[in-house]
Design a protein around this motif. Structure first.
Motif, short mmCIF file in Angstrom:
data_model
loop_
_atom_site.label_atom_id
_atom_site.label_comp_id
_atom_site.label_asym_id
_atom_site.label_seq_id
_atom_site.Cartn_x
_atom_site.Cartn_y
_atom_site.Cartn_z
N ALA A 1 0.83 -1.21 0.00
CA ALA A 1 0.00 0.00 0.00
C ALA A 1 0.86 1.26 0.00
CB ALA A 1 -0.93 -0.02 1.21
N LEU A 2 1.93 1.27 0.78
CA LEU A 2 2.82 2.42 0.83
C LEU A 2 3.53 2.62 -0.51
CD1 LEU A 2 4.35 1.98 4.40
CD2 LEU A 2 2.61 3.61 3.68
N LEU A 3 4.01 1.53 -1.08
CA LEU A 3 4.69 1.62 -2.37
C LEU A 3 3.74 2.07 -3.47
CD1 LEU A 3 6.94 -1.58 -2.21
CD2 LEU A 3 7.68 0.80 -2.01
N LEU A 4 2.51 1.57 -3.42
CA LEU A 4 1.52 1.97 -4.44
C LEU A 4 1.19 3.45 -4.32
CD1 LEU A 4 -1.02 -1.01 -4.61
CD2 LEU A 4 0.51 -0.21 -6.41
N ALA A 5 1.13 3.97 -3.09
CA ALA A 5 0.85 5.40 -2.91
C ALA A 5 1.96 6.24 -3.54
CB ALA A 5 0.71 5.70 -1.43
N PHE A 6 3.21 5.85 -3.29
CA PHE A 6 4.33 6.56 -3.89
C PHE A 6 4.33 6.43 -5.42
CE2 PHE A 6 8.75 6.53 -5.43
CZ PHE A 6 9.14 7.80 -5.04
N ARG A 7 4.05 5.23 -5.88
CA ARG A 7 4.02 4.97 -7.33
C ARG A 7 2.94 5.78 -8.02
NH1 ARG A 7 4.28 3.65 -12.21
NH2 ARG A 7 4.34 1.52 -13.01
N THR A 8 1.76 5.84 -7.43
CA THR A 8 0.66 6.59 -8.03
C THR A 8 0.94 8.09 -8.03
OG1 THR A 8 -0.88 4.89 -7.24
CG2 THR A 8 -1.83 6.98 -7.93
N ASN A 9 1.54 8.59 -6.96
CA ASN A 9 1.87 10.02 -6.90
C ASN A 9 2.87 10.40 -7.99
OD1 ASN A 9 0.19 10.58 -4.73
ND2 ASN A 9 1.77 10.18 -3.21
N GLN A 10 3.88 9.56 -8.19
CA GLN A 10 4.87 9.85 -9.23
C GLN A 10 4.25 9.81 -10.62
OE1 GLN A 10 8.13 10.78 -8.63
NE2 GLN A 10 7.39 10.87 -6.53
N ALA A 11 3.36 8.86 -10.86
CA ALA A 11 2.69 8.77 -12.16
C ALA A 11 1.78 9.97 -12.38
CB ALA A 11 1.91 7.46 -12.24
N TYR A 12 1.06 10.37 -11.33
CA TYR A 12 0.16 11.52 -11.47
C TYR A 12 0.95 12.80 -11.72
CZ TYR A 12 -3.46 14.93 -10.48
OH TYR A 12 -4.33 15.99 -10.57
N ASP A 13 2.13 12.92 -11.14
CA ASP A 13 2.95 14.11 -11.39
C ASP A 13 3.29 14.24 -12.87
OD1 ASP A 13 2.91 14.90 -8.78
OD2 ASP A 13 4.84 13.99 -8.25
N ARG A 14 3.59 13.11 -13.51
CA ARG A 14 3.87 13.14 -14.94
C ARG A 14 2.64 13.56 -15.73
NH1 ARG A 14 8.16 9.94 -17.35
NH2 ARG A 14 6.68 9.15 -18.88
N TRP A 15 1.48 13.01 -15.37
CA TRP A 15 0.24 13.36 -16.07
C TRP A 15 -0.08 14.83 -15.86
CZ3 TRP A 15 -4.48 15.44 -15.03
CH2 TRP A 15 -5.48 15.24 -15.98
N TRP A 16 0.07 15.32 -14.65
CA TRP A 16 -0.25 16.71 -14.36
C TRP A 16 0.72 17.66 -15.04
CZ3 TRP A 16 -4.19 19.39 -13.49
CH2 TRP A 16 -4.12 20.67 -12.94
N GLU A 17 1.98 17.29 -15.14
CA GLU A 17 2.95 18.12 -15.85
C GLU A 17 2.57 18.24 -17.33
OE1 GLU A 17 7.76 18.54 -16.68
OE2 GLU A 17 6.97 16.77 -15.64
N ALA A 18 2.11 17.13 -17.90
CA ALA A 18 1.65 17.18 -19.29
C ALA A 18 0.45 18.10 -19.43
CB ALA A 18 1.31 15.77 -19.77
N ARG A 19 -0.46 18.04 -18.47
CA ARG A 19 -1.64 18.91 -18.53
C ARG A 19 -1.25 20.37 -18.38
NH1 ARG A 19 -4.68 21.73 -19.74
NH2 ARG A 19 -6.95 21.84 -19.48
N ILE A 20 -0.28 20.67 -17.51
CA ILE A 20 0.19 22.04 -17.36
C ILE A 20 0.81 22.55 -18.65
CG2 ILE A 20 1.92 23.47 -16.18
CD1 ILE A 20 1.43 21.84 -13.67
N ALA A 21 1.58 21.70 -19.32
CA ALA A 21 2.21 22.10 -20.58
C ALA A 21 1.16 22.44 -21.62
CB ALA A 21 3.12 20.98 -21.09
N TRP A 22 0.09 21.66 -21.68
CA TRP A 22 -0.96 21.95 -22.66
C TRP A 22 -1.78 23.16 -22.25
CZ3 TRP A 22 -2.40 20.50 -27.49
CH2 TRP A 22 -1.59 19.54 -28.10
N GLY A 23 -1.90 23.41 -20.96
CA GLY A 23 -2.54 24.65 -20.53
C GLY A 23 -1.74 25.86 -20.96
#
Length: 298
Positions: free
Chosen positions: A56-78
């Motif tokens: 559960a702890l590893l998945l939380a870290f893994r999901t946060n890192q993946a979401y950061d990449r997705w959010w950075e892409a969204r910021i770039a398109w904004g």
């Protein structure tokens, strides 16, 4: 691409169905073996609990890192949305009146719309020929299509067109600098998207998570009482499938340019840009008026 619609539950089920079925069959085999044979292997439930907590702890870290990449892409398109609007607004304000003014602005709008659509298709690895033909002339689309990086070639054409306006004294040197800064911002946003696309998420994250999840699914059947067969098998399958589903979601988020339902909505954003830019150029310039006398000159 991600739109304003709910993603069907079947999409998630299909992504984990093979693994869930494998876990279900394995759990059935272990529970039935413990139930109908004298062979008994009991693992303390604390082992599975500790392993599940670690996962559960590893998945939380893994999901946060993946979401950061997705959010950075969204910021770039904004940023692409804002800079595209800035470019056309600056041209609308800077370019001097003339018989070909509307035609010049229309050409810039068409190239900018082509850039946004082509950038999205290029990041997804799709063919961009139809996009070029939809916004550019046949000669221009064929010339741009020969470039290695087509979105970058479109920005180059925009820059050369600005230089043409400057050479014809339609814009000043200061205005050229301002417009070129806007093109630089567009190039920076494009580079951020390309960096996300070409930077592979460390494979060890995925490998280690899968090892821990399957180890958890293997150990858990040995921790339960086979007497509760109807409860044990669904419980093990659901718990393990939940971990697998979260891990699959992280994998989908970490690659926001793969033409999946969880992608950055690049086509939708490009359509918004097209609507905005074309509506901006529909405004006619205000007629020239004498400058009002300043209060301080009275």
């Amino acid at each position: 691409m991600l739109l304003n619609h709910k993603i069907s539950f079947a999409f998630y089920i299909r992504s984990i169905l093979p693994q869930a079925l494998l876990i279900f069959l394995f759990t059935n085999a272990i529970v039935l073996l413990k139930l109908f044979s004298s062979w008994v292997l009991v693992v303390p439930i604390a082992v599975a609990a500790i392993l599940g907590t670690c996962i559960a702890l590893l998945l939380a870290f893994r999901t946060n890192q993946a979401y950061d990449r997705w959010w950075e892409a969204r910021i770039a398109w904004g940023a692409l949305v804002n800079d595209s609007r800035n470019l056309i607004r600056q041209l609308q304000v800077f370019v001097a009146n003339g018989p070909d003014r509307d035609e010049l602005l229309h050409a810039f709008v068409e190239r900018q719309c082509a850039f946004c659509f082509v950038l999205g298709d290029s990041l997804r690895g799709q063919d961009v020929t139809a996009r070029l033909q939809a916004f550019l002339s046949v000669a221009d689309s064929q010339r741009v299509a020969q470039a290695t990086n087509i979105p970058n070639a479109l920005l180059l054409v925009q820059g050369l067109s600005l230089r043409g306006l400057y050479d014809c004294q339609r814009i000043t040197d200061y205005q050229l600098v301002q417009l070129n800064m806007t093109l630089n911002n567009l190039t920076d946003s494009m580079g951020r998207c390309e960096r996300i696309k070409k930077t592979v998420f460390p494979r060890t994250y995925t490998f280690n998570m899968q090892v821990f999840i399957y180890l958890f699914a293997t150990i858990l059947p040995f921790c339960l009482d086979p007497v509760h067969y109807l409860l044990d098998v669904p419980l093990v399958t659901l718990l393990s499938s939940a971990f697998i589903l979260i891990e699959k979601s992280a994998i989908q988020l970490q690659d926001p340019f793969e033409n999946k339902p969880t992608d950055t909505p690049m086509t939708t954003i490009a359509q918004t840009i097209e609507i905005d830019l074309k509506s901006m150029t529909s405004y006619a310039p205000l007629p020239d008026k004498p400058v009002a006398q300043s209060y301080y000159s009275l």
